[in-house]
Scaffold this motif. Structure first.
Motif, PDB file in Angstrom:
ATOM      1  N   UNK A  66     -15.085 -32.680  41.516  1.00  0.00           N
ATOM      2  CA  UNK A  66     -14.145 -32.600  42.222  1.00  0.00           C
ATOM      3  C   UNK A  66     -12.977 -33.578  41.087  1.00  0.00           C
ATOM      4  N   UNK A  67     -11.897 -33.730  40.964  1.00  0.00           N
ATOM      5  CA  UNK A  67     -11.227 -34.255  39.993  1.00  0.00           C
ATOM      6  C   UNK A  67      -9.845 -34.741  40.335  1.00  0.00           C
ATOM      7  N   UNK A  68      -9.114 -35.739  40.224  1.00  0.00           N
ATOM      8  CA  UNK A  68      -8.051 -36.764  40.659  1.00  0.00           C
ATOM      9  C   UNK A  68      -6.907 -35.314  39.984  1.00  0.00           C
ATOM     10  N   UNK A  69      -5.634 -35.051  40.630  1.00  0.00           N
ATOM     11  CA  UNK A  69      -4.821 -34.487  39.557  1.00  0.00           C
ATOM     12  C   UNK A  69      -2.943 -35.612  39.653  1.00  0.00           C
ATOM     13  N   UNK A  70      -2.787 -36.341  38.818  1.00  0.00           N
ATOM     14  CA  UNK A  70      -0.808 -36.259  39.116  1.00  0.00           C
ATOM     15  C   UNK A  70      -0.116 -35.682  39.727  1.00  0.00           C
ATOM     16  N   UNK A  71       0.816 -35.722  40.679  1.00  0.00           N
ATOM     17  CA  UNK A  71       2.040 -34.267  40.947  1.00  0.00           C
ATOM     18  C   UNK A  71       2.916 -34.598  40.028  1.00  0.00           C
ATOM     19  N   UNK A  72       2.973 -35.293  38.620  1.00  0.00           N
ATOM     20  CA  UNK A  72       3.522 -35.404  37.290  1.00  0.00           C
ATOM     21  C   UNK A  72       2.842 -34.073  36.670  1.00  0.00           C
ATOM     22  N   UNK A  73       3.530 -33.466  36.730  1.00  0.00           N
ATOM     23  CA  UNK A  73       3.493 -32.580  35.379  1.00  0.00           C
ATOM     24  C   UNK A  73       2.749 -32.908  33.698  1.00  0.00           C
ATOM     25  N   UNK A 101      -0.224 -39.390  43.653  1.00  0.00           N
ATOM     26  CA  UNK A 101       0.838 -39.797  43.432  1.00  0.00           C
ATOM     27  C   UNK A 101       1.101 -40.735  42.705  1.00  0.00           C
ATOM     28  N   UNK A 102       1.556 -41.652  41.570  1.00  0.00           N
ATOM     29  CA  UNK A 102       1.803 -42.647  41.478  1.00  0.00           C
ATOM     30  C   UNK A 102       2.572 -43.813  41.726  1.00  0.00           C
ATOM     31  N   UNK A 215       4.155 -57.998  13.669  1.00  0.00           N
ATOM     32  CA  UNK A 215       4.548 -59.041  14.099  1.00  0.00           C
ATOM     33  C   UNK A 215       6.666 -58.879  14.729  1.00  0.00           C
ATOM     34  N   UNK A 216       6.093 -57.619  13.383  1.00  0.00           N
ATOM     35  CA  UNK A 216       8.066 -57.216  13.443  1.00  0.00           C
ATOM     36  C   UNK A 216       7.847 -55.269  13.825  1.00  0.00           C
ATOM     37  N   UNK A 217       7.117 -54.986  14.392  1.00  0.00           N
ATOM     38  CA  UNK A 217       6.652 -54.130  15.604  1.00  0.00           C
ATOM     39  C   UNK A 217       7.904 -54.331  15.982  1.00  0.00           C
ATOM     40  N   UNK A 218       8.711 -53.577  16.720  1.00  0.00           N
ATOM     41  CA  UNK A 218       9.400 -53.464  17.865  1.00  0.00           C
ATOM     42  C   UNK A 218       8.619 -52.118  18.848  1.00  0.00           C
ATOM     43  N   UNK A 219       8.078 -52.918  20.213  1.00  0.00           N
ATOM     44  CA  UNK A 219       7.490 -52.215  21.330  1.00  0.00           C
ATOM     45  C   UNK A 219       8.553 -52.625  22.244  1.00  0.00           C
ATOM     46  N   UNK A 220       8.751 -51.177  22.679  1.00  0.00           N
ATOM     47  CA  UNK A 220       9.115 -50.908  24.219  1.00  0.00           C
ATOM     48  C   UNK A 220       7.658 -50.511  25.153  1.00  0.00           C
ATOM     49  N   UNK A 221       8.176 -50.237  26.550  1.00  0.00           N
ATOM     50  CA  UNK A 221       7.188 -49.557  27.168  1.00  0.00           C
ATOM     51  C   UNK A 221       7.311 -48.244  28.370  1.00  0.00           C
ATOM     52  N   UNK A 222       6.972 -47.778  28.639  1.00  0.00           N
ATOM     53  CA  UNK A 222       7.490 -47.114  29.654  1.00  0.00           C
ATOM     54  C   UNK A 222       7.206 -47.096  30.489  1.00  0.00           C
ATOM     55  N   UNK A 223       8.521 -46.964  31.496  1.00  0.00           N
ATOM     56  CA  UNK A 223       8.236 -46.354  33.234  1.00  0.00           C
ATOM     57  C   UNK A 223       8.480 -44.822  33.416  1.00  0.00           C
ATOM     58  N   UNK A 224       7.218 -45.221  33.722  1.00  0.00           N
ATOM     59  CA  UNK A 224       7.402 -43.522  34.971  1.00  0.00           C
ATOM     60  C   UNK A 224       8.047 -42.745  35.741  1.00  0.00           C
ATOM     61  N   UNK A 225       9.250 -41.836  35.192  1.00  0.00           N
ATOM     62  CA  UNK A 225       9.943 -41.386  36.162  1.00  0.00           C
ATOM     63  C   UNK A 225       9.857 -40.057  36.732  1.00  0.00           C
ATOM     64  N   UNK A 226      10.394 -39.095  36.736  1.00  0.00           N
ATOM     65  CA  UNK A 226      10.069 -37.804  37.469  1.00  0.00           C
ATOM     66  C   UNK A 226       9.501 -36.526  36.522  1.00  0.00           C
ATOM     67  N   UNK A 227      10.126 -37.195  34.829  1.00  0.00           N
ATOM     68  CA  UNK A 227       9.964 -36.771  33.359  1.00  0.00           C
ATOM     69  C   UNK A 227       9.231 -37.163  32.716  1.00  0.00           C
ATOM     70  N   UNK A 228       8.645 -37.587  32.071  1.00  0.00           N
ATOM     71  CA  UNK A 228       7.743 -38.406  31.143  1.00  0.00           C
ATOM     72  C   UNK A 228       8.561 -38.102  30.066  1.00  0.00           C
ATOM     73  N   UNK A 229       9.557 -37.122  29.843  1.00  0.00           N
ATOM     74  CA  UNK A 229       9.968 -36.616  28.860  1.00  0.00           C
ATOM     75  C   UNK A 229      11.950 -38.260  29.261  1.00  0.00           C
TER      76      UNK A 229
END
Length: 335
Positions: A66-73, A101-102, A215-229
């Motif tokens: 068995x394996x779990x797969x998300x609905x997002x492609x 579904x996440x 410490x000078x790295x600019x960082x942002x974190x994604x929020x999952x939408x229907x499209x990862x892109x």
């Protein structure tokens, strides 16, 4: 109608006993290569089909994984499926996929309502499912064996396979540094994704080793939408619009996020790579088709899944072994 071929028919053509044919059918290693080839040729000649129910009963196994797969492609999960399916064909197993579904499904519910009743021999758990504490507790309670891919929690509780994410990230940071980039941004993955956190941390550590200031790295974190892109595009737009000093290099959590980052750069009138370099992770097909072609870190996703199934199929190797596969930088036009 032609009567279906039996084990005895295969045995007669191969010149062996039906028991020896059964060993080959059940992937028993105690058969010589020459005998195995003879039996496989006889199976092909007769068109013999395995009686899966009888095979399962005789071996006290279901031959289901068995394996779990998300609905997002996504490329990552497509490769996981490809590697696992290939291994299942080789070892005589069948892959049972439970979609989730996440943010909507709880993994314990998906397990209890789906895969538990399938009576799988084992489950393959991928990120972030592999670190779901409630699911792991439920599997341990039921005595359900599992193999994890890229886990970040509970080391040693099960077999685990991971890519050496840090290896490829260090190569990327050195490449960007040598090419003259000094203002860095990271479009990071979900905080509950162990590999994402390793990539983020490895980037900062590699930069420090080269004399840069993490410490000078600019960082942002994604929020999952229907499209990862699209998630990558939105996160990068926000990052670039907020930046006091625009970064000249972006490292994205994966290739799909990197494609979104490239789209954001173009939307703001920036040229890739002249104004800003972009790099991803995975070495997906989209990385080669993008323009400019995307610099990325190759990880052997399908091989991770193939080896995970191999651990289940081998049986005698089902311990808490930890397997680490290498990654490598692939330099293309975006840097």
């Amino acid at each position: 109608m032609k009567k279906p071929a039996t084990l005895d028919d295969v045995a007669a053509i191969a010149g062996v006993s039906a028991k020896t044919v059964s060993r080959v059918v059940n992937r028993d290693g105690n058969v010589s290569a020459a005998t195995r080839e003879r039996i496989e040729a006889a199976i092909s000649e007769t068109g013999y089909q395995i009686n899966q129910a009888a095979r399962s009963l005789a071996a006290s196994r279901s031959f289901l994984i068995g394996a779990f797969m998300p609905h997002l492609s996504s490329f990552y999960f497509a490769e996981i499926f490809r590697g696992a399916a290939k291994a299942c064909r080789q070892y005589g197993y069948h892959l049972v996929v439970e979609e989730f579904d996440h943010g909507v499904d709880t993994m314990v519910d998906r397990y209890e309502q789906g895969l538990r009743s399938a009576r799988c021999d084992a489950l393959i758990l991928t990120p972030p499912v592999c670190d779901d504490e409630h699911l792991l507790d439920a599997l341990d309670r039921d005595g359900m064996p599992y193999v994890r891919i890229a886990p970040g929690k509970r080391p040693g509780v099960s077999p685990a396979l991971s890519a050496d994410d840090g290896q490829g990230v260090r190569q990327l940071v050195e490449h960007l540094w040598v090419s003259g980039r000094r203002r860095f941004a990271v479009v990071a993955g979900p905080a509950d994704h162990a590999a994402a956190m390793i990539r983020e941390r490895s980037f900062a550590e590699a930069l420090a080793e080269l004399g840069g200031d993490p410490s000078e790295i600019s960082l942002t974190r994604i929020e999952l939408h229907e499209s990862i892109s699209e998630s990558g595009r939105v996160a990068t737009l926000d990052l670039l619009r907020r930046a006091v000093m625009r970064p000249d290099a972006i490292f994205a959590f994966n290739d799909e996020v990197a494609i979104g980052a490239m789209a954001a750069a173009r939307e703001l009138g920036l040229s890739v790579p002249d104004d800003i370099a972009v790099a991803g992770f995975d070495d997906s097909y989209i990385a080669q088709l993008a323009w400019p072609p995307l610099t990325t870190i190759h990880q052997p996703i399908a091989d991770l899944a193939f080896q995970a199934v191999s651990v289940v199929a081998s049986g005698d190797r089902f311990d808490a072994s930890q397997i680490l596969l290498p990654t490598r930088l692939v330099v293309r036009g975006t840097t």
